[in-house]
Design a protein around this motif. Structure first.
Motif, PDB file in Angstrom:
ATOM      1  N   SER A 318       0.925  -1.167  -0.040  1.00 39.85           N
ATOM      2  CA  SER A 318      -0.160  -0.099   0.046  1.00 39.85           C
ATOM      3  C   SER A 318       0.804   1.294   0.022  1.00 39.85           C
ATOM      4  CB  SER A 318      -0.955  -0.082   1.247  1.00 39.85           C
ATOM      5  OG  SER A 318      -1.662  -1.270   1.366  1.00 39.85           O
ATOM      6  N   LYS A 319       1.458   1.636  -1.154  1.00 41.98           N
ATOM      7  CA  LYS A 319       2.118   2.882  -1.328  1.00 41.98           C
ATOM      8  C   LYS A 319       1.493   4.129  -1.526  1.00 41.98           C
ATOM      9  CE  LYS A 319       4.181   0.956  -4.843  1.00 41.98           C
ATOM     10  NZ  LYS A 319       3.892  -0.366  -4.551  1.00 41.98           N
ATOM     11  N   ASP A 320      -0.026   3.914  -1.725  1.00 41.22           N
ATOM     12  CA  ASP A 320      -0.649   5.294  -2.125  1.00 41.22           C
ATOM     13  C   ASP A 320      -1.275   5.754  -0.810  1.00 41.22           C
ATOM     14  OD1 ASP A 320      -2.362   3.123  -1.611  1.00 41.22           O
ATOM     15  OD2 ASP A 320      -3.622   3.747  -2.971  1.00 41.22           O
ATOM     16  N   THR A 321      -0.981   5.240   0.463  1.00 40.00           N
ATOM     17  CA  THR A 321      -1.403   5.990   1.578  1.00 40.00           C
ATOM     18  C   THR A 321      -0.423   6.339   2.542  1.00 40.00           C
ATOM     19  OG1 THR A 321      -1.347   3.685   2.683  1.00 40.00           O
ATOM     20  CG2 THR A 321      -3.569   4.439   1.555  1.00 40.00           C
ATOM     21  N   ILE A 322       0.748   6.283   1.945  1.00 40.64           N
ATOM     22  CA  ILE A 322       2.016   6.607   3.057  1.00 40.64           C
ATOM     23  C   ILE A 322       2.189   8.109   2.979  1.00 40.64           C
ATOM     24  CG2 ILE A 322       4.692   6.307   3.203  1.00 40.64           C
ATOM     25  CD1 ILE A 322       4.194   3.814   1.861  1.00 40.64           C
ATOM     26  N   ILE A 368       8.519  -6.412   5.297  1.00 37.74           N
ATOM     27  CA  ILE A 368       8.333  -6.332   3.956  1.00 37.74           C
ATOM     28  C   ILE A 368       8.788  -7.739   3.361  1.00 37.74           C
ATOM     29  CG2 ILE A 368       9.283  -5.366   1.543  1.00 37.74           C
ATOM     30  CD1 ILE A 368       9.898  -2.685   3.334  1.00 37.74           C
ATOM     31  N   THR A 369       7.994  -8.478   2.799  1.00 41.74           N
ATOM     32  CA  THR A 369       8.368  -9.651   2.326  1.00 41.74           C
ATOM     33  C   THR A 369       7.932  -9.931   0.628  1.00 41.74           C
ATOM     34  OG1 THR A 369       6.221 -10.828   2.545  1.00 41.74           O
ATOM     35  CG2 THR A 369       7.609 -10.779   4.272  1.00 41.74           C
ATOM     36  N   GLU A 370       8.586 -10.762  -0.094  1.00 39.74           N
ATOM     37  CA  GLU A 370       8.139 -10.913  -1.446  1.00 39.74           C
ATOM     38  C   GLU A 370       6.717 -11.182  -1.779  1.00 39.74           C
ATOM     39  OE1 GLU A 370      11.026 -13.560  -3.228  1.00 39.74           O
ATOM     40  OE2 GLU A 370      12.805 -12.241  -2.893  1.00 39.74           O
ATOM     41  N   GLY A 371       5.966 -11.683  -0.731  1.00 42.14           N
ATOM     42  CA  GLY A 371       4.750 -11.961  -0.879  1.00 42.14           C
ATOM     43  C   GLY A 371       3.986 -10.904  -0.256  1.00 42.14           C
ATOM     44  N   SER A 372       3.094 -11.450   0.543  1.00 37.79           N
ATOM     45  CA  SER A 372       2.305 -10.226   1.231  1.00 37.79           C
ATOM     46  C   SER A 372       3.133  -9.548   2.434  1.00 37.79           C
ATOM     47  CB  SER A 372       1.078 -10.776   1.768  1.00 37.79           C
ATOM     48  OG  SER A 372       0.159 -11.292   0.496  1.00 37.79           O
ATOM     49  N   ASP A 373       3.088  -8.391   2.532  1.00 39.87           N
ATOM     50  CA  ASP A 373       3.471  -7.754   3.810  1.00 39.87           C
ATOM     51  C   ASP A 373       2.864  -8.090   4.783  1.00 39.87           C
ATOM     52  OD1 ASP A 373       5.265  -6.425   2.123  1.00 39.87           O
ATOM     53  OD2 ASP A 373       4.280  -4.828   1.588  1.00 39.87           O
ATOM     54  N   ALA A 400       9.700  -1.564   7.448  1.00 34.60           N
ATOM     55  CA  ALA A 400       8.889  -0.027   7.136  1.00 34.60           C
ATOM     56  C   ALA A 400       8.410   0.401   8.410  1.00 34.60           C
ATOM     57  CB  ALA A 400       8.129  -0.268   6.069  1.00 34.60           C
ATOM     58  N   LEU A 401       8.648   1.493   8.981  1.00 33.52           N
ATOM     59  CA  LEU A 401       8.039   2.248   9.629  1.00 33.52           C
ATOM     60  C   LEU A 401       7.420   3.367   8.714  1.00 33.52           C
ATOM     61  CD1 LEU A 401       7.494   3.112  12.700  1.00 33.52           C
ATOM     62  CD2 LEU A 401       9.413   4.427  12.681  1.00 33.52           C
ATOM     63  N   ILE A 402       5.920   3.285   9.066  1.00 36.58           N
ATOM     64  CA  ILE A 402       5.221   4.159   8.005  1.00 36.58           C
ATOM     65  C   ILE A 402       4.276   5.057   8.963  1.00 36.58           C
ATOM     66  CG2 ILE A 402       3.240   3.955   6.350  1.00 36.58           C
ATOM     67  CD1 ILE A 402       4.494   1.230   5.414  1.00 36.58           C
ATOM     68  N   GLU A 403       4.081   6.392   8.486  1.00 35.27           N
ATOM     69  CA  GLU A 403       3.103   7.228   9.055  1.00 35.27           C
ATOM     70  C   GLU A 403       1.906   7.275   7.841  1.00 35.27           C
ATOM     71  OE1 GLU A 403       1.685  11.649  10.455  1.00 35.27           O
ATOM     72  OE2 GLU A 403       3.889  11.168   9.810  1.00 35.27           O
ATOM     73  N   SER A 412      -2.322  12.796  -5.516  1.00 41.75           N
ATOM     74  CA  SER A 412      -2.512  11.613  -6.403  1.00 41.75           C
ATOM     75  C   SER A 412      -1.566  10.502  -6.338  1.00 41.75           C
ATOM     76  CB  SER A 412      -2.767  11.809  -7.875  1.00 41.75           C
ATOM     77  OG  SER A 412      -1.511  12.480  -8.590  1.00 41.75           O
ATOM     78  N   GLU A 413      -0.305  11.005  -5.525  1.00 46.94           N
ATOM     79  CA  GLU A 413       0.654   9.916  -5.395  1.00 46.94           C
ATOM     80  C   GLU A 413       0.586   9.736  -3.925  1.00 46.94           C
ATOM     81  OE1 GLU A 413       3.893  11.418  -8.943  1.00 46.94           O
ATOM     82  OE2 GLU A 413       4.403  11.196  -6.600  1.00 46.94           O
ATOM     83  N   GLY A 414      -0.543   9.911  -3.245  1.00 48.54           N
ATOM     84  CA  GLY A 414      -0.524   9.658  -1.801  1.00 48.54           C
ATOM     85  C   GLY A 414       0.025  10.566  -0.743  1.00 48.54           C
ATOM     86  N   ARG A 415       0.813  11.769  -1.445  1.00 46.59           N
ATOM     87  CA  ARG A 415       1.648  12.746  -0.472  1.00 46.59           C
ATOM     88  C   ARG A 415       0.398  13.319   0.262  1.00 46.59           C
ATOM     89  NH1 ARG A 415       6.016   9.653   0.168  1.00 46.59           N
ATOM     90  NH2 ARG A 415       7.037   9.286  -1.750  1.00 46.59           N
TER      91      ARG A 415
END
Length: 457
Positions: A318-322, A368-373, A400-403, A412-415
């Motif tokens: 889920s990169k679009d909510t970072i 972070i894994t090659e399958g599902s995080d 990954a530490l994510i806010e 549009s890029e989640g920023r």
């Protein structure tokens, strides 16, 4: 006294019955005769009742080998201190004449319980050529062995007997032969209340230090001699179990399952990784002792824009909510510096310091894994005024530490467009957006003034 096989054996049966009865009849009142002439067998022994007891008197018996058995097949005999028959308990007070004289294969005799023995009959051990061990109470009266075929000498004994020469075939005189063995003493050890480090024998008053037994975690053991608990020199090992409610930032309380003692123990080791020019502390907690002693954690920040950073970023689901992102390589090493790979045998807790300016409300720790995080259940922990995101894991790999950008205006890029992002440094985009908003407001204001003047005209 020296005995001959030729003279001892013919009288053996007579001595084991008639002589025993004669001894009894000369020492007991006539009225008791009908009560004391009973025989009964138990195991390798036969017992002759010498007293049925009355009032406070004990029931007593004499003992001898049970001749219904093969004497040459018997190698061990134990004479009890008491014997039960027909609901009564009899004390063994004597051995009959020639009691074991036929037991030519007898090697060991256990008389350790015979504390009430007052008589051993004549020739009781004649021909016991192989007897080498006699166990007796520590205060046993060895004078009872006189005229039995056993000659005592402090802690040893000897048996002398005569082997007849074969005169009919050319002569040969009788030969006196000797065999022997040792006494083993049995003490009745009790705790010595005057000295906690000793026990003593209640019969002979000999004292010695406690010994033996397996030391518990507090160093106490049971003495193998008297059974009393005593303090050993060596401490045993505690069987610690963590009290879950006490697991803290750097320590936890443990209770020993054996002695219930509690103790606070350190459970943490830490490392640091640089992020945006500042060091972030990362703490490893092992309250359940699943890692080898001396295990350390190494944390390395993955630099933004590097090949490794882009590789890990591409794997995130889920990169679009970072809103803010920090990537770390977390590794474990044993006490010798070797890397610990794969999953740990149980769960440990990792605490990641929350970077300055990040919100504590929308944080995630992601494996972070090659399958599902894998997203963990987290909690906020404060140590000395510093906030950490804590989570339990059994796997060490890139994290990954994510806010997250939830409940914020996002591009549009989640920023997040409402403020500068520490992760991206996108201040130019924010400034242009602000100038565009001011210009639009100015144009609207000028249009309203022109329109008002037009209406007045």
């Amino acid at each position: 006294m020296v005995f001959s096989k030729a003279t001892a054996k013919p009288i053996k049966a007579l001595l084991s019955s008639l002589l025993a009865v004669l001894l009894i009849t000369t020492s007991l009142p006539f009225t008791a005769m009908a009560e004391v002439d009973d025989f009964f067998e138990q195991g390798s022994l036969i017992f002759l009742v010498t007293s049925e007891g009355s009032g406070s008197e004990d029931c007593t018996v004499m003992a001898a080998f049970n001749e219904n058995l093969d004497p040459e097949a018997i190698t061990e005999i134990k004479v009890p201190g008491t014997v039960k028959h027909d609901g009564k308990i009899y004390s063994v007070t004597a051995l009959t004449d020639s009691a074991f004289g036929s037991c030519t294969s007898l090697k060991s005799l256990d008389m350790s319980e015979c504390t009430g023995l007052v008589s051993i009959g004549m020739s009781a051990f004649v021909d016991c050529e192989k007897l080498s061990s006699i166990t007796i109470p520590c205060n046993f009266n060895k004078a009872l062995f006189q005229d039995t075929g056993i000659v005592t000498s402090e802690d040893s004994f000897r048996i002398e007997y005569v082997s007849l020469g074969n005169g009919d075939e050319g002569g040969g005189s009788d030969v006196t032969e000797t065999s022997g063995g040792t006494f083993t003493y049995v003490h009745n050890w009790v705790e010595d209340s005057s000295n906690a480090a000793q026990h003593k024998c209640s019969r002979c008053n000999k004292a010695e230090a406690h010994y033996g037994g397996t030391a518990k975690c507090d160093g106490k053991a049971k003495c193998v001699a008297c059974g009393s608990e005593y303090q050993t020199a060596a401490q045993g090992g505690h069987q610690w179990e963590v009290i879950p409610s006490t697991i803290g930032a750097v320590s936890a309380e443990y209770k020993c399952e054996a002695c219930k003692q509690t103790e606070e123990q350190s459970i943490s080791t830490d490392s640091s990784a640089e992020y945006n020019g500042k060091n972030l502390n990362i703490i490893l907690q092992d309250p359940y002792k699943v890692l080898p002693d001396g295990t350390t954690i190494k944390s390395t920040s993955v630099e933004s824009g590097s090949e490794r950073y882009n590789e890990l970023l591409a794997q995130l689901d889920s990169k679009d909510t970072i809103h803010n992102l920090a990537l770390f390589e977390l590794e474990l090493f044993n006490s010798t510096g070797g890397k610990i790979s794969g999953e740990t045998s149980g769960y440990v807790r990792v605490l990641m310091q929350i970077p300055s300016g990040w919100s504590k409300d929308d944080l995630e720790a992601v494996l972070i894994t090659e399958g599902s995080d894998i997203i963990f259940e987290e909690s906020i922990i404060t140590i000395d005024g510093t906030d950490y995101l804590g989570f339990w894991t059994n796997h060490f790999s890139p994290y990954a530490l994510i806010e997250s950008a939830t409940e914020k205006g996002t591009s549009s890029e989640g920023r997040d467009t409402s403020k500068t992002s520490p992760a991206t440094g996108n201040s130019d985009f924010v400034l242009i957006s602000a100038l565009a908003a001011v210009s639009a407001s100015a144009v609207t204001f000028i249009y309203l003034i022109i329109e008002r003047k037009r209406k007045k005209a």
